[in-house]
Design a protein around this motif. Structure first.
Motif, PDB file in Angstrom:
ATOM      1  N   MET A   1       0.831  -1.192  -0.135  1.00 54.32           N
ATOM      2  CA  MET A   1       0.017   0.096   0.074  1.00 54.32           C
ATOM      3  C   MET A   1       0.946   1.072  -0.026  1.00 54.32           C
ATOM      4  SD  MET A   1      -3.064  -1.144   2.532  1.00 54.32           S
ATOM      5  CE  MET A   1      -4.249  -0.358   1.837  1.00 54.32           C
ATOM      6  N   ARG A   2       0.440   2.486  -0.459  1.00 56.43           N
ATOM      7  CA  ARG A   2       1.265   3.498  -0.486  1.00 56.43           C
ATOM      8  C   ARG A   2       0.676   4.360   0.729  1.00 56.43           C
ATOM      9  NH1 ARG A   2      -0.982   6.872  -4.290  1.00 56.43           N
ATOM     10  NH2 ARG A   2       0.865   8.068  -4.268  1.00 56.43           N
ATOM     11  N   TYR A   3       1.929   4.781   1.281  1.00 49.32           N
ATOM     12  CA  TYR A   3       1.918   5.848   2.207  1.00 49.32           C
ATOM     13  C   TYR A   3       2.747   7.211   1.935  1.00 49.32           C
ATOM     14  CZ  TYR A   3       0.376   2.062   5.332  1.00 49.32           C
ATOM     15  OH  TYR A   3      -0.489   1.070   5.699  1.00 49.32           O
ATOM     16  N   ALA A   4       2.377   8.247   2.698  1.00 46.56           N
ATOM     17  CA  ALA A   4       2.967   9.497   2.352  1.00 46.56           C
ATOM     18  C   ALA A   4       3.967   9.596   3.655  1.00 46.56           C
ATOM     19  CB  ALA A   4       1.953  10.800   2.368  1.00 46.56           C
ATOM     20  N   LEU A   5       5.124  10.008   3.566  1.00 46.62           N
ATOM     21  CA  LEU A   5       5.911  10.227   4.909  1.00 46.62           C
ATOM     22  C   LEU A   5       5.951  11.542   5.130  1.00 46.62           C
ATOM     23  CD1 LEU A   5       9.262   8.190   4.180  1.00 46.62           C
ATOM     24  CD2 LEU A   5       7.265   7.633   5.701  1.00 46.62           C
ATOM     25  N   ILE A   6       5.382  12.094   6.194  1.00 47.49           N
ATOM     26  CA  ILE A   6       5.017  13.607   6.629  1.00 47.49           C
ATOM     27  C   ILE A   6       6.043  14.160   7.666  1.00 47.49           C
ATOM     28  CG2 ILE A   6       3.314  15.122   7.369  1.00 47.49           C
ATOM     29  CD1 ILE A   6       2.414  13.436   5.091  1.00 47.49           C
ATOM     30  N   GLU A   7       6.661  15.228   7.193  1.00 44.33           N
ATOM     31  CA  GLU A   7       7.320  16.194   8.106  1.00 44.33           C
ATOM     32  C   GLU A   7       7.003  17.371   8.138  1.00 44.33           C
ATOM     33  OE1 GLU A   7       9.918  14.915  10.000  1.00 44.33           O
ATOM     34  OE2 GLU A   7      10.177  13.045   9.242  1.00 44.33           O
ATOM     35  N   ASN A   8       6.630  18.077   9.485  1.00 45.36           N
ATOM     36  CA  ASN A   8       6.262  19.274   9.412  1.00 45.36           C
ATOM     37  C   ASN A   8       4.994  19.581   8.635  1.00 45.36           C
ATOM     38  OD1 ASN A   8       8.198  19.903  11.781  1.00 45.36           O
ATOM     39  ND2 ASN A   8       9.588  19.941  10.035  1.00 45.36           N
ATOM     40  N   GLY A   9       4.203  18.663   8.347  1.00 39.52           N
ATOM     41  CA  GLY A   9       2.974  18.805   7.514  1.00 39.52           C
ATOM     42  C   GLY A   9       3.144  18.954   5.970  1.00 39.52           C
ATOM     43  N   ILE A  10       4.100  18.311   5.549  1.00 39.20           N
ATOM     44  CA  ILE A  10       4.597  18.422   4.335  1.00 39.20           C
ATOM     45  C   ILE A  10       5.033  16.766   3.694  1.00 39.20           C
ATOM     46  CG2 ILE A  10       6.285  19.022   2.383  1.00 39.20           C
ATOM     47  CD1 ILE A  10       4.828  21.223   3.598  1.00 39.20           C
ATOM     48  N   VAL A  11       4.327  16.495   2.744  1.00 33.77           N
ATOM     49  CA  VAL A  11       4.909  15.013   2.200  1.00 33.77           C
ATOM     50  C   VAL A  11       6.493  15.177   1.845  1.00 33.77           C
ATOM     51  CG1 VAL A  11       4.358  13.168   0.304  1.00 33.77           C
ATOM     52  CG2 VAL A  11       2.560  14.698   1.563  1.00 33.77           C
ATOM     53  N   GLU A  12       7.076  14.322   2.267  1.00 34.19           N
ATOM     54  CA  GLU A  12       8.694  14.456   2.160  1.00 34.19           C
ATOM     55  C   GLU A  12       9.098  13.130   1.053  1.00 34.19           C
ATOM     56  OE1 GLU A  12      11.097  16.350   3.108  1.00 34.19           O
ATOM     57  OE2 GLU A  12       9.541  17.756   3.939  1.00 34.19           O
ATOM     58  N   ASN A  13       8.222  12.270   1.233  1.00 35.52           N
ATOM     59  CA  ASN A  13       8.176  10.962   0.317  1.00 35.52           C
ATOM     60  C   ASN A  13       6.990  10.213   0.237  1.00 35.52           C
ATOM     61  OD1 ASN A  13       9.801   9.240  -1.492  1.00 35.52           O
ATOM     62  ND2 ASN A  13      11.281   8.635  -0.054  1.00 35.52           N
ATOM     63  N   VAL A  14       6.902   9.282  -0.830  1.00 38.87           N
ATOM     64  CA  VAL A  14       5.952   8.517  -0.927  1.00 38.87           C
ATOM     65  C   VAL A  14       6.328   7.030  -1.165  1.00 38.87           C
ATOM     66  CG1 VAL A  14       3.755   7.614  -2.234  1.00 38.87           C
ATOM     67  CG2 VAL A  14       4.198  10.216  -1.857  1.00 38.87           C
ATOM     68  N   ILE A  15       5.950   6.167  -0.229  1.00 40.66           N
ATOM     69  CA  ILE A  15       6.674   4.830  -0.246  1.00 40.66           C
ATOM     70  C   ILE A  15       5.696   3.684  -0.354  1.00 40.66           C
ATOM     71  CG2 ILE A  15       8.703   5.678   0.819  1.00 40.66           C
ATOM     72  CD1 ILE A  15       7.589   4.476   3.579  1.00 40.66           C
ATOM     73  N   ALA A  16       5.922   2.428  -0.686  1.00 42.59           N
ATOM     74  CA  ALA A  16       5.086   1.328  -0.477  1.00 42.59           C
ATOM     75  C   ALA A  16       5.435   0.606   0.874  1.00 42.59           C
ATOM     76  CB  ALA A  16       5.313   0.498  -1.793  1.00 42.59           C
ATOM     77  N   LEU A  17       4.552   0.379   1.413  1.00 47.00           N
ATOM     78  CA  LEU A  17       4.466  -0.505   2.848  1.00 47.00           C
ATOM     79  C   LEU A  17       3.482  -1.651   2.722  1.00 47.00           C
ATOM     80  CD1 LEU A  17       5.204   2.203   5.659  1.00 47.00           C
ATOM     81  CD2 LEU A  17       6.960   0.603   4.790  1.00 47.00           C
TER      82      LEU A  17
END
Length: 77
Positions: A1-17
Motif C-alpha cells: 500500500m502507498r503511504y506518505a511520509l510527513i515531516e512538519n505537515g509536508i509530504v517528504e516522500n511516498v513509499i510502498a509498505l
C-alpha cells in the motif's frame, strides 16, 4: 500500500509498505487512492496541493458520474 511520509505537515516522500510494517514509520500516512506527491501539504486530515484539497480517485469518479447523470447521460448501460 502507498503511504506518505510527513515531516512538519509536508509530504517528504511516498513509499510502498505492507500495512503490518507501517508502525515502524510513525510519520507514515496511508494514501489509499489519494494521488498525493512530494511537496504536498497534510493537515492531519486532508492533503492539499497549491491550496486545493486533493480528492481521491473514487471521489472524482463519483462526482463525474453525478454530473453525467445530471446531464441526462445513462452511465449504467
Amino acid at each position: 500500500m502507498r503511504y506518505a511520509l510527513i515531516e512538519n505537515g509536508i509530504v517528504e516522500n511516498v513509499i510502498a509498505l505492507e500495512p503490518r510494517s507501517a508502525g515502524s514509520f510513525p510519520n507514515a500516512v496511508l494514501l489509499d487512492d489519494i494521488p498525493a506527491a512530494i511537496g504536498d501539504v497534510y493537515d492531519g486530515e486532508h492533503f492539499y496541493r497549491d491550496g486545493e484539497i486533493i480528492h481521491s480517485t473514487a471521489d472524482i469518479m463519483a462526482d463525474m458520474q453525478t454530473a453525467l447523470e445530471t446531464l441526462g447521460v445513462n452511465v449504467n448501460g
